[in-house]
Design a protein around this motif. Structure first.
Motif, PDB file in Angstrom:
ATOM      1  N   ASN A  73       3.802  -9.654  -0.072  1.00  0.00           N
ATOM      2  CA  ASN A  73       3.020 -10.264  -1.142  1.00  0.00           C
ATOM      3  C   ASN A  73       1.624  -9.657  -1.280  1.00  0.00           C
ATOM      4  OD1 ASN A  73       2.369 -11.389   1.363  1.00  0.00           O
ATOM      5  ND2 ASN A  73       1.522 -13.229   0.431  1.00  0.00           N
ATOM      6  N   THR A  74       1.209  -8.794  -0.345  1.00  0.00           N
ATOM      7  CA  THR A  74      -0.127  -8.191  -0.438  1.00  0.00           C
ATOM      8  C   THR A  74      -0.082  -6.727  -0.856  1.00  0.00           C
ATOM      9  OG1 THR A  74      -0.166  -7.480   1.884  1.00  0.00           O
ATOM     10  CG2 THR A  74      -0.913  -9.738   1.398  1.00  0.00           C
ATOM     11  N   ILE A  75       1.093  -6.188  -1.052  1.00  0.00           N
ATOM     12  CA  ILE A  75       1.205  -4.753  -1.311  1.00  0.00           C
ATOM     13  C   ILE A  75       0.437  -4.344  -2.569  1.00  0.00           C
ATOM     14  CG2 ILE A  75       2.803  -2.920  -1.998  1.00  0.00           C
ATOM     15  CD1 ILE A  75       4.818  -4.008  -0.064  1.00  0.00           C
ATOM     16  N   LEU A  76       0.586  -5.081  -3.661  1.00  0.00           N
ATOM     17  CA  LEU A  76      -0.089  -4.720  -4.915  1.00  0.00           C
ATOM     18  C   LEU A  76      -1.603  -4.733  -4.740  1.00  0.00           C
ATOM     19  CD1 LEU A  76       0.099  -3.992  -7.884  1.00  0.00           C
ATOM     20  CD2 LEU A  76       0.188  -6.438  -8.429  1.00  0.00           C
ATOM     21  N   ILE A  77      -2.111  -5.758  -4.094  1.00  0.00           N
ATOM     22  CA  ILE A  77      -3.557  -5.855  -3.869  1.00  0.00           C
ATOM     23  C   ILE A  77      -4.052  -4.672  -3.044  1.00  0.00           C
ATOM     24  CG2 ILE A  77      -5.368  -7.212  -2.746  1.00  0.00           C
ATOM     25  CD1 ILE A  77      -3.725  -9.719  -3.412  1.00  0.00           C
ATOM     26  N   ARG A  78      -3.304  -4.350  -1.989  1.00  0.00           N
ATOM     27  CA  ARG A  78      -3.719  -3.264  -1.104  1.00  0.00           C
ATOM     28  C   ARG A  78      -3.661  -1.913  -1.803  1.00  0.00           C
ATOM     29  NH1 ARG A  78      -3.518  -4.074   4.619  1.00  0.00           N
ATOM     30  NH2 ARG A  78      -3.220  -6.247   5.189  1.00  0.00           N
ATOM     31  N   LEU A  79      -2.643  -1.707  -2.643  1.00  0.00           N
ATOM     32  CA  LEU A  79      -2.551  -0.451  -3.377  1.00  0.00           C
ATOM     33  C   LEU A  79      -3.728  -0.296  -4.343  1.00  0.00           C
ATOM     34  CD1 LEU A  79       1.268  -0.203  -4.218  1.00  0.00           C
ATOM     35  CD2 LEU A  79       0.000   1.076  -2.498  1.00  0.00           C
ATOM     36  N   LYS A  80      -4.089  -1.366  -5.023  1.00  0.00           N
ATOM     37  CA  LYS A  80      -5.222  -1.301  -5.952  1.00  0.00           C
ATOM     38  C   LYS A  80      -6.525  -1.041  -5.199  1.00  0.00           C
ATOM     39  CE  LYS A  80      -3.335  -4.193  -9.669  1.00  0.00           C
ATOM     40  NZ  LYS A  80      -3.487  -5.445 -10.440  1.00  0.00           N
ATOM     41  N   ARG A  81      -6.658  -1.670  -4.030  1.00  0.00           N
ATOM     42  CA  ARG A  81      -7.867  -1.476  -3.223  1.00  0.00           C
ATOM     43  C   ARG A  81      -7.950  -0.027  -2.739  1.00  0.00           C
ATOM     44  NH1 ARG A  81      -7.601  -5.237   1.540  1.00  0.00           N
ATOM     45  NH2 ARG A  81      -7.721  -6.817  -0.104  1.00  0.00           N
ATOM     46  N   GLN A  82      -6.798   0.521  -2.323  1.00  0.00           N
ATOM     47  CA  GLN A  82      -6.794   1.907  -1.855  1.00  0.00           C
ATOM     48  C   GLN A  82      -7.098   2.865  -3.000  1.00  0.00           C
ATOM     49  OE1 GLN A  82      -6.842   2.791   1.120  1.00  0.00           O
ATOM     50  NE2 GLN A  82      -6.418   4.982   1.110  1.00  0.00           N
ATOM     51  N   LYS A  83      -6.659   2.523  -4.198  1.00  0.00           N
ATOM     52  CA  LYS A  83      -7.000   3.351  -5.365  1.00  0.00           C
ATOM     53  C   LYS A  83      -8.511   3.411  -5.539  1.00  0.00           C
ATOM     54  CE  LYS A  83      -6.609   3.536 -10.398  1.00  0.00           C
ATOM     55  NZ  LYS A  83      -6.099   2.866 -11.618  1.00  0.00           N
ATOM     56  N   ASP A  84      -9.184   2.265  -5.395  1.00  0.00           N
ATOM     57  CA  ASP A  84     -10.646   2.232  -5.507  1.00  0.00           C
ATOM     58  C   ASP A  84     -11.293   3.085  -4.417  1.00  0.00           C
ATOM     59  OD1 ASP A  84     -10.504   0.540  -7.681  1.00  0.00           O
ATOM     60  OD2 ASP A  84     -10.738  -1.287  -6.500  1.00  0.00           O
ATOM     61  N   VAL A  85     -10.741   3.017  -3.197  1.00  0.00           N
ATOM     62  CA  VAL A  85     -11.266   3.829  -2.101  1.00  0.00           C
ATOM     63  C   VAL A  85     -11.183   5.312  -2.434  1.00  0.00           C
ATOM     64  CG1 VAL A  85     -10.851   4.555   0.294  1.00  0.00           C
ATOM     65  CG2 VAL A  85     -10.784   2.120  -0.296  1.00  0.00           C
ATOM     66  N   LEU A  86     -10.042   5.730  -2.985  1.00  0.00           N
ATOM     67  CA  LEU A  86      -9.853   7.138  -3.328  1.00  0.00           C
ATOM     68  C   LEU A  86     -10.767   7.569  -4.471  1.00  0.00           C
ATOM     69  CD1 LEU A  86      -5.956   7.367  -3.068  1.00  0.00           C
ATOM     70  CD2 LEU A  86      -7.644   8.260  -1.457  1.00  0.00           C
ATOM     71  N   ILE A  87     -10.953   6.680  -5.449  1.00  0.00           N
ATOM     72  CA  ILE A  87     -11.863   6.992  -6.563  1.00  0.00           C
ATOM     73  C   ILE A  87     -13.275   7.183  -6.043  1.00  0.00           C
ATOM     74  CG2 ILE A  87     -12.959   6.029  -8.622  1.00  0.00           C
ATOM     75  CD1 ILE A  87     -10.238   4.765  -9.309  1.00  0.00           C
ATOM     76  N   ASN A  88     -13.707   6.286  -5.144  1.00  0.00           N
ATOM     77  CA  ASN A  88     -15.047   6.415  -4.558  1.00  0.00           C
ATOM     78  C   ASN A  88     -15.159   7.701  -3.749  1.00  0.00           C
ATOM     79  OD1 ASN A  88     -15.910   3.993  -5.646  1.00  0.00           O
ATOM     80  ND2 ASN A  88     -15.349   2.795  -3.850  1.00  0.00           N
ATOM     81  N   SER A  89     -14.070   8.056  -3.063  1.00  0.00           N
ATOM     82  CA  SER A  89     -14.076   9.288  -2.278  1.00  0.00           C
ATOM     83  C   SER A  89     -14.230  10.506  -3.180  1.00  0.00           C
ATOM     84  CB  SER A  89     -12.773   9.387  -1.475  1.00  0.00           C
ATOM     85  OG  SER A  89     -12.714  10.596  -0.757  1.00  0.00           O
ATOM     86  N   ILE A  90     -13.577  10.465  -4.343  1.00  0.00           N
ATOM     87  CA  ILE A  90     -13.717  11.567  -5.304  1.00  0.00           C
ATOM     88  C   ILE A  90     -15.167  11.686  -5.767  1.00  0.00           C
ATOM     89  CG2 ILE A  90     -13.111  12.325  -7.641  1.00  0.00           C
ATOM     90  CD1 ILE A  90     -10.324  11.109  -7.152  1.00  0.00           C
ATOM     91  N   ALA A  91     -15.774  10.530  -6.067  1.00  0.00           N
ATOM     92  CA  ALA A  91     -17.167  10.535  -6.528  1.00  0.00           C
ATOM     93  C   ALA A  91     -18.093  11.098  -5.449  1.00  0.00           C
ATOM     94  CB  ALA A  91     -17.590   9.115  -6.908  1.00  0.00           C
ATOM     95  N   GLU A  92     -17.843  10.714  -4.187  1.00  0.00           N
ATOM     96  CA  GLU A  92     -18.668  11.221  -3.095  1.00  0.00           C
ATOM     97  C   GLU A  92     -18.476  12.723  -2.923  1.00  0.00           C
ATOM     98  OE1 GLU A  92     -17.573   8.907   0.272  1.00  0.00           O
ATOM     99  OE2 GLU A  92     -18.508   7.060  -0.475  1.00  0.00           O
TER     100      GLU A  92
END
Length: 265
Positions: A73-92
């Motif tokens: 039940n947490t997979i969707l939330i975690r995938l979206k959170r990881q997407k944000d992490v990767l986007i921030n990593s790209i910006a950095e």
């Protein structure tokens, strides 16, 4: 049934990794021969192994993957959170590339690989008294959001009027990003509601433009100036965050003012 070697080939994962995944309970063989110790896997386990590979590709740790696979039940939330992490990593990464490009241009122009350290203008200023509410803790730099949250909750609960100053005071003599004695503070308009007052004093000061990861360069420039001009530090240095991401500005336009209280040596 598949041998560990066959399962390894089908899923493109090493036998060593499969043994490790078995040890940590991420994916276990269906059967282990008591006499030989040979592991066997079923075809039905292939989708799970491929999902593990995919989650690793997304940047999740093995412990995170194990947790994800046990809590559907947490997979969707975690995938979206990881997407944000990767986007921030790209910006950095883009910010690092921009800094590297500037460093290359400066080196081509000056021939001095350290010329970027000369980008800070240091001045002597006499500060005014600062009335603040504060939260002093041993914390990591990653904890700033948590403890600023504590202060902003006080602001709401106690109807405190802020004056726009947001700052951090560094009390440790040594730098430890994981656990330092740091005092976060917000400037208040009413002295009567303040926790304390930082008295105005003579300071060596400079402005850092950009992300916080390179603040050390500003600190280095200030320390060098203080020594070369025969001053000595009299109190913990502090930062005032003038422009931040809260102003909806890109990282390269953030502005931090740094103050070192000093006196003539």
């Amino acid at each position: 049934m598949l041998t560990i070697g066959q399962f390894s080939k089908v899923c493109m994962v090493t036998v060593k990794a499969l043994r490790h995944y078995d040890e940590i309970g991420l994916i276990k063989p269906v059967e282990i021969n008591d006499e030989t110790g040979y592991r066997q896997y079923s075809e039905e386990q292939i989708p799970r192994m491929l999902l593990i590979n995919r989650l690793k590709y997304y940047g999740f740790s093995l412990s995170e993957i194990k947790d994800i696979l046990s809590c559907d039940n947490t997979i969707l939330i975690r995938l979206k959170r990881q997407k944000d992490v990767l986007i921030n990593s790209i910006a950095e990464t883009e910010a690092v590339i921009a800094e590297l490009d500037k460093h290359i241009r400066d080196l081509e122009r000056t021939g001095d690989i350290m010329s970027y350290q000369n980008n800070y203008d240091v001045e002597l200023v006499t500060t005014e008294d600062r009335h603040i509410i504060a939260c002093r803790q041993n914390m990591s730099v990653d904890d700033f959001g948590k403890y600023y949250g504590v202060l902003y909750k006080r602001v709401a609960d106690e109807n405190i009027v802020l004056n726009g100053v947001c700052m951090a005071i560094y009390h440790d003599k040594e730098f430890n990003p994981e656990n330092s004695d740091i005092e976060l503070a917000l400037g208040v308009s009413d002295k009567a509601l303040a926790d304390k007052t930082i008295e105005g004093t003579l300071c060596a000061s400079t402005v850092h433009i950009g992300g916080y990861s390179k603040l050390s360069e500003a600190y280095g420039a200030l320390t060098k100036w203080i020594e070369e001009n025969d001053y000595e530090i009299t109190a913990p240095p502090y930062e005032i965050y003038v422009k931040t991401h809260f102003d909806k500005l890109p990282t390269e336009k953030w502005e931090t003012r740094i103050f070192f209280p000093v006196r003539k040596a």
